[in-house]
Design a protein around this motif. Structure first.
Motif, PDB file in Angstrom:
ATOM      1  N   PHE A 125       0.823  -1.201   0.000  1.00 46.05           N
ATOM      2  CA  PHE A 125       0.000   0.000   0.000  1.00 46.05           C
ATOM      3  C   PHE A 125       0.864   1.261   0.000  1.00 46.05           C
ATOM      4  O   PHE A 125       0.650   2.184  -0.771  1.00 46.05           O
ATOM      5  CB  PHE A 125      -0.929  -0.009   1.214  1.00 46.05           C
ATOM      6  N   TRP A 178       2.684   1.595  -3.315  1.00 43.45           N
ATOM      7  CA  TRP A 178       1.785   2.187  -4.303  1.00 43.45           C
ATOM      8  C   TRP A 178       1.507   3.641  -3.935  1.00 43.45           C
ATOM      9  O   TRP A 178       1.408   4.499  -4.784  1.00 43.45           O
ATOM     10  CB  TRP A 178       0.442   1.453  -4.316  1.00 43.45           C
ATOM     11  N   GLY A 179       1.367   3.844  -2.621  1.00 44.14           N
ATOM     12  CA  GLY A 179       0.981   5.166  -2.127  1.00 44.14           C
ATOM     13  C   GLY A 179       1.990   6.248  -2.431  1.00 44.14           C
ATOM     14  O   GLY A 179       1.663   7.426  -2.470  1.00 44.14           O
ATOM     15  N   LEU A 196       1.052   8.452  -5.224  1.00 39.89           N
ATOM     16  CA  LEU A 196      -0.274   9.062  -5.170  1.00 39.89           C
ATOM     17  C   LEU A 196      -0.103  10.552  -4.899  1.00 39.89           C
ATOM     18  O   LEU A 196       0.833  10.937  -4.220  1.00 39.89           O
ATOM     19  CB  LEU A 196      -1.125   8.444  -4.050  1.00 39.89           C
ATOM     20  N   PRO A 197      -0.967  11.407  -5.362  1.00 37.76           N
ATOM     21  CA  PRO A 197      -2.162  11.100  -6.138  1.00 37.76           C
ATOM     22  C   PRO A 197      -1.866  10.981  -7.641  1.00 37.76           C
ATOM     23  O   PRO A 197      -0.848  11.476  -8.108  1.00 37.76           O
ATOM     24  CB  PRO A 197      -3.025  12.327  -5.879  1.00 37.76           C
ATOM     25  N   ARG A 198      -2.809  10.327  -8.323  1.00 34.22           N
ATOM     26  CA  ARG A 198      -2.692  10.251  -9.779  1.00 34.22           C
ATOM     27  C   ARG A 198      -3.822  11.054 -10.415  1.00 34.22           C
ATOM     28  O   ARG A 198      -4.838  11.309  -9.776  1.00 34.22           O
ATOM     29  CB  ARG A 198      -2.806   8.796 -10.233  1.00 34.22           C
ATOM     30  N   TRP A 218       0.083  15.231   0.369  1.00 30.33           N
ATOM     31  CA  TRP A 218      -1.220  15.238  -0.287  1.00 30.33           C
ATOM     32  C   TRP A 218      -2.296  15.246   0.795  1.00 30.33           C
ATOM     33  O   TRP A 218      -2.207  14.472   1.757  1.00 30.33           O
ATOM     34  CB  TRP A 218      -1.345  13.995  -1.177  1.00 30.33           C
ATOM     35  N   TRP A 262      -3.918  12.056   2.394  1.00 28.66           N
ATOM     36  CA  TRP A 262      -3.308  11.330   3.524  1.00 28.66           C
ATOM     37  C   TRP A 262      -3.776  11.909   4.855  1.00 28.66           C
ATOM     38  O   TRP A 262      -4.010  11.178   5.818  1.00 28.66           O
ATOM     39  CB  TRP A 262      -1.779  11.392   3.453  1.00 28.66           C
ATOM     40  N   ILE A 270      -9.673   8.193  -5.070  1.00 24.40           N
ATOM     41  CA  ILE A 270      -9.358   9.476  -5.715  1.00 24.40           C
ATOM     42  C   ILE A 270      -7.862   9.517  -6.010  1.00 24.40           C
ATOM     43  O   ILE A 270      -7.423   9.920  -7.088  1.00 24.40           O
ATOM     44  CB  ILE A 270      -9.737  10.680  -4.813  1.00 24.40           C
ATOM     45  N   GLY A 271      -7.066   9.079  -5.024  1.00 25.16           N
ATOM     46  CA  GLY A 271      -5.610   9.064  -5.178  1.00 25.16           C
ATOM     47  C   GLY A 271      -5.164   8.253  -6.388  1.00 25.16           C
ATOM     48  O   GLY A 271      -4.213   8.611  -7.071  1.00 25.16           O
ATOM     49  N   PHE A 272      -5.898   7.167  -6.657  1.00 30.00           N
ATOM     50  CA  PHE A 272      -5.550   6.325  -7.801  1.00 30.00           C
ATOM     51  C   PHE A 272      -6.195   6.814  -9.100  1.00 30.00           C
ATOM     52  O   PHE A 272      -6.134   6.132 -10.118  1.00 30.00           O
ATOM     53  CB  PHE A 272      -5.956   4.869  -7.524  1.00 30.00           C
ATOM     54  N   GLY A 273      -6.840   7.960  -9.027  1.00 33.77           N
ATOM     55  CA  GLY A 273      -7.443   8.530 -10.234  1.00 33.77           C
ATOM     56  C   GLY A 273      -8.812   7.954 -10.561  1.00 33.77           C
ATOM     57  O   GLY A 273      -9.312   8.117 -11.662  1.00 33.77           O
TER      58      GLY A 273
END
Lengths: 138, 315
Positions: A12, A15-16, A19-21, B133, B136, B192-195
């Motif tokens: 996580f 991947w995190g 972020l954000p994408r 961000w 988080w 949202i973070g992953f789009g």
């Protein structure tokens, strides 16, 4: 179970990290294609702000190795284009109290007052712009 | 005429009530801190907005309970000859209407956002020169809104069962499940973070359905109580065994042929009547007085009972 949780947490946070994408991958696409920027044409006292912000935008795209294309028009026309996904950002002297805040996402201000309008959902683009503004202010 | 009992809780339960009141004060203070924090970091996320409103609303049962618990044990008087027990039912009804209404509003609002394909945007902030961000920070706020709430819920649940208090039980039961709301909102933010723009509105829709479900359940219960439904167990909603026990007890008296007990809930106590078919040649008045005392002594929840004599009955 514990191992599973640890693996999940590591994955996580791995991947995190990126972020954000963006919803539409605008920031990444701008590296290969182009960042479509709308510049508000102003004839009033705010015209100098449009020029200043265009210079700032040039610095932002240079700092991030992006390609850029400009489109000059009125506020209303540009917001319509932003909503239709034709452009990605609008610049030209907007403040946090802008009437367009329901139609676009606002960045943090670069000078405690003025902001840029960004296509909604492009969180990476907003993130990178805010990083650039912060570094400029330092 | 004998007056209603002034205080409804037996001495062994009065410290429980005191403890519950303390926990409810802690709940309100904690929820105020949660709502302020969540409001500050909310941004444009629909899931955050929904979770925030749910947290604001979750203060209602605690506030209702604290207000009602100041009023419920006032002595009966000429204006309110049956006492003030129903103040709990009124508080329960008010809270559940608010919960159900807000659930409905949130569901419609989230659905509109989903249909309009609203793309939420979350900015960033700088803490000691590090860009973070806001997603988080929202997740951290949501964890704060979930974890202690579950602890408070688990603390209050056994006390609510002891007191047979519905507002308290609902409050505890909802709080116990609060982590679901926080988790749903966290999934929305990560989405949202992953789009994935739709993850936020979908999470919000899930939360609003849970608010609506709680609201509906409470509303149904509150209305049933005010409609004088038979007393039910707060956990399983099955007929409360006390009524059956009283009927069995009365039927066991040697001067009674058979009987029928009818009770209703007034807040956390039961009030009702027992209709009795007596044997002939018995000292009715003496037996009724003695019988009433015996029933009142049977359980603290039996707050008032009227014994009537007849040969047939309904209900």
């Amino acid at each position: 179970m514990q191992k599973f949780i640890i693996i999940f947490c590591v994955l996580f946070f791995w991947w995190g990290c990126d972020l954000p994408r963006d919803t539409k991958d605008t920031f990444e696409k701008a590296k290969k294609e182009s960042l479509h920027v709308g510049v508000v044409v102003r004839t009033d006292s705010l015209s100098s702000i449009s020029v200043f912000e265009k210079n700032l935008m040039d610095q932002f795209v240079a700092a991030n190795n992006l390609k850029v294309s400009y489109n000059h028009s009125t506020e209303t026309q540009l917001v319509k284009q932003l909503e239709k996904d034709k452009i990605d950002i609008i610049i030209g002297g907007f403040t946090e109290k802008t009437l367009w805040k329901d139609k676009a996402a606002l960045t943090a201000p670069y000078d405690k007052e003025h902001v840029w309008l960004v296509k909604k959902g492009e969180n990476r683009l907003v993130f990178e712009i805010e990083k650039f503004f912060y570094n400029q202010m330092q | 005429m004998k007056q209603f009992k002034d205080f409804e809780l037996p001495p062994d339960l009065q410290p429980v009530m005191k403890k519950v009141r303390k926990l409810e004060y802690i709940t309100i203070a904690y929820l105020i801190s949660v709502t302020v924090l969540m409001y500050l970091v909310m941004g444009t996320s629909q899931a955050m907005k929904t979770a925030w409103l749910e947290d604001v609303l979750s203060m209602l049962p605690a506030i209702s309970f604290l207000i009602a618990s100041r009023i419920y044990d006032r002595p009966a008087n000429a204006t309110f000859p049956y006492g003030y027990h129903r103040v709990f039912s009124i508080a329960f009804l008010t809270g559940s209407v608010a919960l159900f209404g807000m659930g409905l509003y949130l569901a419609v609002d989230s659905l509109i956002n989903l249909i309009k394909m609203e793309h939420p945007t979350i900015g960033s902030t700088f803490i000691f020169g590090h860009q973070i961000w806001m997603g988080w920070i929202m997740i951290a706020a949501l964890i704060y809104s979930g974890a202690p709430a579950v602890w408070l819920g688990y603390k209050k649940l056994p006390l609510a069962k002891k007191l047979h208090n519905k507002i308290l039980y609902t409050d505890a039961d909802t709080q116990k499940a609060d982590y679901m709301t926080a988790l749903a909102a966290i999934i929305g933010i990560v989405g949202i973070g992953f789009g994935l723009w739709w993850a936020d509105a979908l999470a919000a829709l899930f939360i609003s359905f849970s608010v609506m479900k709680d609201g509906y359940k409470n509303l149904r219960n509150a209305i049933c109580d005010l409609m004088d439904r038979y007393p039910v167990d707060i956990e399983k909603e099955k007929p409360h065994p006390i009524v059956k026990h009283i009927e069995e007890m009365v039927n066991g008296w040697d001067w009674v042929i058979d009987s029928h007990a009818k009770f209703r809930e007034e807040g956390q106590v039961f009030i009702g009547e027992v209709q009795i078919r007596p044997r002939e040649q018995t000292d009715i008045i003496k037996n009724l007085v003695k019988g009433r005392e015996e029933i009142l002594a049977y359980h603290w929840k039996i707050h008032e009972v009227t014994l009537t004599v007849g040969t047939e009955w309904e209900g």
